[in-house]
Design an enzyme around this catalytic site. Sequence first.
Site, PDB file in Angstrom:
ATOM      1  N   HIS A   8      -9.209  -1.904  -4.979  1.00  0.00           N
ATOM      2  CA  HIS A   8      -8.117  -2.385  -4.085  1.00  0.00           C
ATOM      3  C   HIS A   8      -7.206  -3.475  -4.918  1.00  0.00           C
ATOM      4  CE1 HIS A   8      -5.855  -2.389  -0.313  1.00  0.00           C
ATOM      5  NE2 HIS A   8      -5.704  -3.731  -0.700  1.00  0.00           N
TER       6      HIS A   8
ATOM      7  N   HIS B 219       0.715  -1.277  -0.209  1.00  0.00           N
ATOM      8  CA  HIS B 219       0.077  -0.081   0.010  1.00  0.00           C
ATOM      9  C   HIS B 219       0.938   1.378  -0.100  1.00  0.00           C
ATOM     10  CE1 HIS B 219      -3.299  -2.687   1.945  1.00  0.00           C
ATOM     11  NE2 HIS B 219      -3.072  -2.957   0.655  1.00  0.00           N
TER      12      HIS B 219
ATOM     13  N   ASP C 272      -3.438  -2.595  -5.025  1.00  0.00           N
ATOM     14  CA  ASP C 272      -2.171  -3.540  -4.884  1.00  0.00           C
ATOM     15  C   ASP C 272      -1.365  -3.621  -6.085  1.00  0.00           C
ATOM     16  OD1 ASP C 272      -2.943  -4.205  -2.092  1.00  0.00           O
ATOM     17  OD2 ASP C 272      -4.252  -5.786  -2.792  1.00  0.00           O
TER      18      ASP C 272
ATOM     19  N   HIS D 189      -0.625 -10.873  -5.368  1.00  0.00           N
ATOM     20  CA  HIS D 189       1.021 -10.520  -5.179  1.00  0.00           C
ATOM     21  C   HIS D 189       1.847 -11.572  -5.715  1.00  0.00           C
ATOM     22  CE1 HIS D 189      -0.741  -7.493  -2.470  1.00  0.00           C
ATOM     23  NE2 HIS D 189      -1.277  -8.467  -1.619  1.00  0.00           N
TER      24      HIS D 189
END
Length: 307
Positions: free
Chosen positions: A241, A78, A245, A268
């Site tokens: 979001h 973030h 990310d 991720h």
Amino acid sequence: MLKQRTLKSLTRAVGVGLHSGQRVEITLRPAAPDTGIVFRRVDLPNAPDIVVSAESVTDTRLASTLSCGNAKVHTVEHLMSACAGLGVDNLFVDITAEEIPILDGSAASFVFLLQSAGIEMQNAPRRFIRLTKPVEVREGSGPTEKWARLEPYHGYKLSFEIDFNHPAVDSTGQRVEFDLSTGSYSRDIARARTFGFTKDVEMMRSNGLALGGGLDNAIVMDDYKVLNADGLRYDDEFVKHKILDAMGDLYIIGKPLLAAYSARRSGHALNNKLLRELQAHPECWEVVTFEDVKQAPVGFAQPARAW
Ligand SMILES: [Zn+2]
């Protein structure tokens, strides 16, 4: 010349780590041109530095973790996203524990910190990684297939599609596109919070994770609905979001990208795999600078607009 950027002055915040629940102080400090983003564990002997690079990513299970030797920093995405969104190239991040504070669960608190310290131009050209050929990674097949792709684009654009098979998520927008040259990162993306499901949270807690998580710093859902009393910040906060990310995960490569990123069900781990694939194929990109700012993509010449 399109110049590199750092902070005008230092700024500080205190919070807790999402997974560790540990109290952590974070200090953001100006750094010289070509420093990149450097995390410094000031709580460890000799205060080791962890320099951001695709190879420094050592764990992507719930958040992006960077390591250098035994020194680690968890949940960098973030803060990295805020740096990408505001175009901050050089920054020291001093931390007193191994996890970046979660603050409100979005990048908005980091945007506020960076903007209140002020962003300063530096006398060195900003270097971009410009895609010249597409690069793609895939995992799985059929409806559960995940993929992420970077393609040539004069600017920086991201599109993301999610598929959670959960009524509270599926009733919102499942796909979003954000273009840094026409949208405002601070306004359109930065406020989107991380999210979790109560049944997963219970399992994570029994494994010593998500100890700092709660309704103050995440969207929390039971099997049917969002539990936060104030509801959502954006109609499509979940997929936004994921864009937030992805911007943080991709900025770990160390330079801003000139590319169109698109992804379906990525996270991720796959985002990091995409960076490694990009590095493994130097014939697909080049490093460019802009002597004449008029040649740069729209929106890149000026620091990001305020809210
Ligand atoms: Zn996140």
